[in-house]
Design an enzyme around this catalytic site. Structure first.
Site, PDB file in Angstrom:
ATOM      1  N   ARG A   1       0.845  -1.191   0.000  1.00 36.61           N
ATOM      2  CA  ARG A   1       0.000   0.000   0.000  1.00 36.61           C
ATOM      3  C   ARG A   1       0.889   1.253   0.000  1.00 36.61           C
ATOM      4  O   ARG A   1       1.977   1.263   0.578  1.00 36.61           O
ATOM      5  CB  ARG A   1      -0.912   0.031   1.226  1.00 36.61           C
ATOM      6  N   HIS A   2       0.420   2.297  -0.629  1.00 33.41           N
ATOM      7  CA  HIS A   2       1.167   3.549  -0.718  1.00 33.41           C
ATOM      8  C   HIS A   2       1.350   4.206   0.654  1.00 33.41           C
ATOM      9  O   HIS A   2       0.667   3.875   1.636  1.00 33.41           O
ATOM     10  CB  HIS A   2       0.445   4.527  -1.646  1.00 33.41           C
TER      11      HIS A   2
ATOM     12  N   ARG B   1       0.417   8.677  -5.669  1.00 39.43           N
ATOM     13  CA  ARG B   1       0.767   8.232  -4.317  1.00 39.43           C
ATOM     14  C   ARG B   1       1.306   6.798  -4.332  1.00 39.43           C
ATOM     15  O   ARG B   1       2.196   6.465  -3.541  1.00 39.43           O
ATOM     16  CB  ARG B   1      -0.432   8.368  -3.379  1.00 39.43           C
TER      17      ARG B   1
ATOM     18  N   GLU C   1      -7.137   2.725  -6.979  1.00 32.36           N
ATOM     19  CA  GLU C   1      -8.068   2.541  -5.873  1.00 32.36           C
ATOM     20  C   GLU C   1      -9.513   2.443  -6.358  1.00 32.36           C
ATOM     21  O   GLU C   1      -9.839   2.804  -7.484  1.00 32.36           O
ATOM     22  CB  GLU C   1      -7.910   3.719  -4.896  1.00 32.36           C
TER      23      GLU C   1
ATOM     24  N   HIS D   1      -3.339   0.334  -3.462  1.00 33.99           N
ATOM     25  CA  HIS D   1      -4.123   1.096  -2.497  1.00 33.99           C
ATOM     26  C   HIS D   1      -4.846   0.153  -1.543  1.00 33.99           C
ATOM     27  O   HIS D   1      -5.060  -1.026  -1.855  1.00 33.99           O
ATOM     28  CB  HIS D   1      -5.126   1.972  -3.236  1.00 33.99           C
TER      29      HIS D   1
END
Length: 212
Positions: free
Chosen positions: A9-10, A59, A83, A145
């Site tokens: 995940r970012h 991101r 996302e 995400h």
């Protein structure tokens, strides 16, 4: 060893801090998120990834790029890893969503947004498509995400939809690890932020490295 996938995940964004629905909105990492990405990269580089692919949202791409700088790998970009789309909720806080859409809030079903099944299908398909390019014993890092990873994992693991909530969320710059076994992909770690010790158990031929 066998082929593995790390779903990362970012790092943190300002909207994460403010608890705003980000969805497809292209929000940058904040200062904390940049530091989180650097720390995650320093750990994951030790696993010697052979391929990195990222969502097209910055991101995630900037999080993947921190790892790319350490490994010398390029970052491929795949829009299918972005996302879950939030429709009318993007940019709103949870409190604002609850106040404006109390019924939909309980189901977390945004007007004009994507369904969980659509997200699960597109993310799982994308991950498998990139994993198919791995060499034997290769390691793919997927920068994506929170909701996208959780839903994609549920689909990849073959969980019935009523059991998808058993997979908890991922913290910023935490990751989940899949390994290819004889019967498909299996989950080794979820929402991890450190590197694990080798597993030793009597559970199964695939899980055991020694008795005890």
């Amino acid at each position: 060893m066998s082929r593995r996938i790390v779903c990362l995940r970012h790092g943190q964004t300002l909207w994460n801090v403010e608890k705003r629905f980000q969805g497809h909105t292209d929000i940058a990492l904040d200062e904390t998120g940049v530091a989180q990405a650097a720390r995650a990269a320093s750990l994951l580089a030790a696993l010697r990834p052979t391929m990195i692919v990222s969502s097209d949202l910055r991101r995630a791409f900037d999080t993947a790029s921190a790892l790319a700088r350490l490994t010398g790998l390029d970052v491929a970009v795949d829009k299918a890893l972005r996302e879950r789309g939030g429709g009318e909720w993007e940019g709103l806080t949870r409190a604002e969503i609850r106040a404006g859409w109390p019924v939909q809030y309980e189901e977390w079903d945004a007007p004009g947004g994507e369904t969980v099944t659509h997200v699960a299908d597109r993310v799982a398909e994308a991950v498998l498509r990139w994993a198919a390019r791995l060499d034997e014993n290769g390691l793919l890092v997927v920068a994506s995400h929170g909701a996208a990873i959780r839903l994609g994992l549920a689909r990849l693991l073959g969980l019935p939809q009523e059991l998808w909530p058993v997979l908890g969320g991922l913290g910023n710059c935490s990751w989940s690890v899949l390994e290819e076994g004889r019967k498909g992909w299996r989950l080794l770690e979820h929402n991890a932020g450190t590197l694990p010790e080798p597993v030793s158990s009597d559970d199964s031929p695939e899980a055991a490295t020694a008795g005890g």
